[in-house]
Design a protein around this motif. Structure first.
Motif, PDB file in Angstrom:
ATOM      1  N   GLU A   1       0.898   1.698   7.329  1.00 13.12           N
ATOM      2  CA  GLU A   1       0.714   2.043   8.742  1.00 13.12           C
ATOM      3  C   GLU A   1      -0.110   3.331   8.827  1.00 13.12           C
ATOM      4  O   GLU A   1      -0.268   4.061   7.849  1.00 13.12           O
ATOM      5  N   ILE A   2      -0.586   3.636  10.015  1.00 14.20           N
ATOM      6  CA  ILE A   2      -1.478   4.773  10.209  1.00 14.20           C
ATOM      7  C   ILE A   2      -0.795   6.088   9.835  1.00 14.20           C
ATOM      8  O   ILE A   2      -1.452   7.030   9.365  1.00 14.20           O
ATOM      9  N   ASP A   3       0.534   6.169   9.984  1.00 12.52           N
ATOM     10  CA  ASP A   3       1.212   7.430   9.672  1.00 12.52           C
ATOM     11  C   ASP A   3       1.236   7.728   8.174  1.00 12.52           C
ATOM     12  O   ASP A   3       1.553   8.845   7.761  1.00 12.52           O
TER      13      ASP A   3
ATOM     14  N   GLU B   1      -1.033  10.651   7.466  1.00 13.08           N
ATOM     15  CA  GLU B   1      -0.458  11.981   7.704  1.00 13.08           C
ATOM     16  C   GLU B   1       0.413  12.414   6.522  1.00 13.08           C
ATOM     17  O   GLU B   1       0.358  13.559   6.075  1.00 13.08           O
ATOM     18  N   LYS B   2       1.187  11.479   5.981  1.00 11.38           N
ATOM     19  CA  LYS B   2       2.069  11.800   4.857  1.00 11.38           C
ATOM     20  C   LYS B   2       1.279  12.201   3.613  1.00 11.38           C
ATOM     21  O   LYS B   2       1.759  12.970   2.784  1.00 11.38           O
TER      22      LYS B   2
ATOM     23  N   ALA C   1      -4.551   3.994  17.455  1.00 11.34           N
ATOM     24  CA  ALA C   1      -4.707   4.601  16.135  1.00 11.34           C
ATOM     25  C   ALA C   1      -5.601   5.837  16.191  1.00 11.34           C
ATOM     26  O   ALA C   1      -5.303   6.864  15.562  1.00 11.34           O
TER      27      ALA C   1
ATOM     28  N   GLU D   1      -3.753   8.707  17.583  1.00 10.95           N
ATOM     29  CA  GLU D   1      -2.821   9.250  16.600  1.00 10.95           C
ATOM     30  C   GLU D   1      -3.563  10.107  15.576  1.00 10.95           C
ATOM     31  O   GLU D   1      -3.095  11.180  15.191  1.00 10.95           O
ATOM     32  N   LEU D   2      -4.739   9.637  15.146  1.00 10.69           N
ATOM     33  CA  LEU D   2      -5.531  10.412  14.192  1.00 10.69           C
ATOM     34  C   LEU D   2      -5.910  11.777  14.775  1.00 10.69           C
ATOM     35  O   LEU D   2      -5.952  12.782  14.065  1.00 10.69           O
TER      36      LEU D   2
ATOM     37  N   THR E   1      -4.109  13.526  16.752  1.00 15.06           N
ATOM     38  CA  THR E   1      -2.946  14.417  16.653  1.00 15.06           C
ATOM     39  C   THR E   1      -2.781  14.954  15.233  1.00 15.06           C
ATOM     40  O   THR E   1      -2.154  15.984  15.027  1.00 15.06           O
ATOM     41  N   TYR E   2      -3.353  14.268  14.236  1.00 11.38           N
ATOM     42  CA  TYR E   2      -3.319  14.740  12.851  1.00 11.38           C
ATOM     43  C   TYR E   2      -4.444  15.734  12.561  1.00 11.38           C
ATOM     44  O   TYR E   2      -4.571  16.228  11.450  1.00 11.38           O
TER      45      TYR E   2
END
Length: 271
Positions: free
Chosen positions: A110-112, A115-116, A189, A192-193, A195-196
């Motif tokens: 997944e897209i998260d 971030e990890k 997506a 969300e990117l 926000t990263y």
């Protein structure tokens, strides 16, 4: 593991039908398997300890192999041997080495996951493909991404299946090295990117800066390459932080998508 040799001689055989069906997307997706062709790439995948469902060989290729090599493959997975005419039906290629791996797709990311993975990285460049349709283009882009040090390739809905045999062959083994993330809702997506901390860069022909303009880039960049005929969609362009274009010095109207992606990825790598 020390498997046996299964010799298949009929196109009515259930294993033949199953392996041949992996040329179709719906069966690849339901079984989470794909076909990896070529001795070098199969050997690499085995060395990487990737999981194979089976290894398939043209009988001539198998019989010409030294016993040590045969044992290497028998240790890796269950082996199936086919006469040439049946093997060609599975590979669907004119010139084959006679080696095919039925390999498990990697876990769905997944897209998260991006971030990890950023915890210890101050710089990160990723690639997002918006409805790239040509299998040769997608395979070449994945191969070039691997060469340019791009770890993640995001695939927007409408992009050709990355595990189709034509794409996999075009990656020349790089399908094993790149992390692919399929996106159902590309705009979600991208949000969300952001926000990263990613800077969203879209290639465009109008209202765009020269790709050499340093102000277009930051330490974290998401490069977007669009559809071969229509480019990046208007919805995605509206979300871009920067739009860039590669200059055309001759009479061509535009660059091939894979060529443009290669130029841009190496530009990102040079920052």
């Amino acid at each position: 593991m020390n498997s046996s040799i299964n010799e298949i001689t009929s196109n009515k055989n259930k294993y033949f039908k199953r392996f041949k069906s992996l040329n179709m997307k719906k069966y690849r997706e339901s079984e989470r398997l794909y076909l990896l062709e070529g001795q070098r790439y199969i050997d690499t995948a085995i060395e990487l300890k990737l999981k194979f469902e089976a290894l398939l060989f043209d009988i001539d290729s198998w019989n010409q192999m030294e016993l040590k090599a045969q044992n290497f493959y028998l240790e890796a997975a269950e082996v199936f041997v086919f006469p040439s005419h049946l093997f060609k039906e599975i590979t669907q290629t004119e010139q084959s080495q006679g080696f095919l791996g039925v390999i498990n797709m990697p876990e769905v990311l997944e897209i998260d996951f991006i971030e990890k993975s950023m915890a210890d990285k101050t710089k990160l460049n990723i690639l997002l493909l918006d409805r790239v349709q040509d299998p040769g283009n997608l395979g070449t882009i994945i191969r070039t991404a691997d060469a340019a040090g791009i770890e993640f390739v995001l695939l927007a809905k409408g992009t050709v299946d990355a595990y189709s045999p034509k794409v996999v062959r075009s990656t020349a083994g790089s399908i094993l090295n790149i992390k692919l993330i399929a996106l159902e809702e590309v705009e979600v997506a991208i949000s969300e990117l952001k926000t990263y901390g990613f800077n969203i860069i879209a290639t465009a022909l109008e209202g765009a800066k020269d790709y050499g303009e340093s102000s277009c880039y930051k330490s974290r960049n998401c490069l977007i390459i669009g559809n071969e005929a229509n480019g990046v969609s208007a919805e995605i362009l509206n979300m871009a932080d920067n739009k860039v274009k590669i200059p055309i010095f001759g009479k061509a109207e535009s660059l091939n998508a894979a060529v443009a992606a290669g130029i841009m990825m190496y530009k990102l790598n040079s920052l």
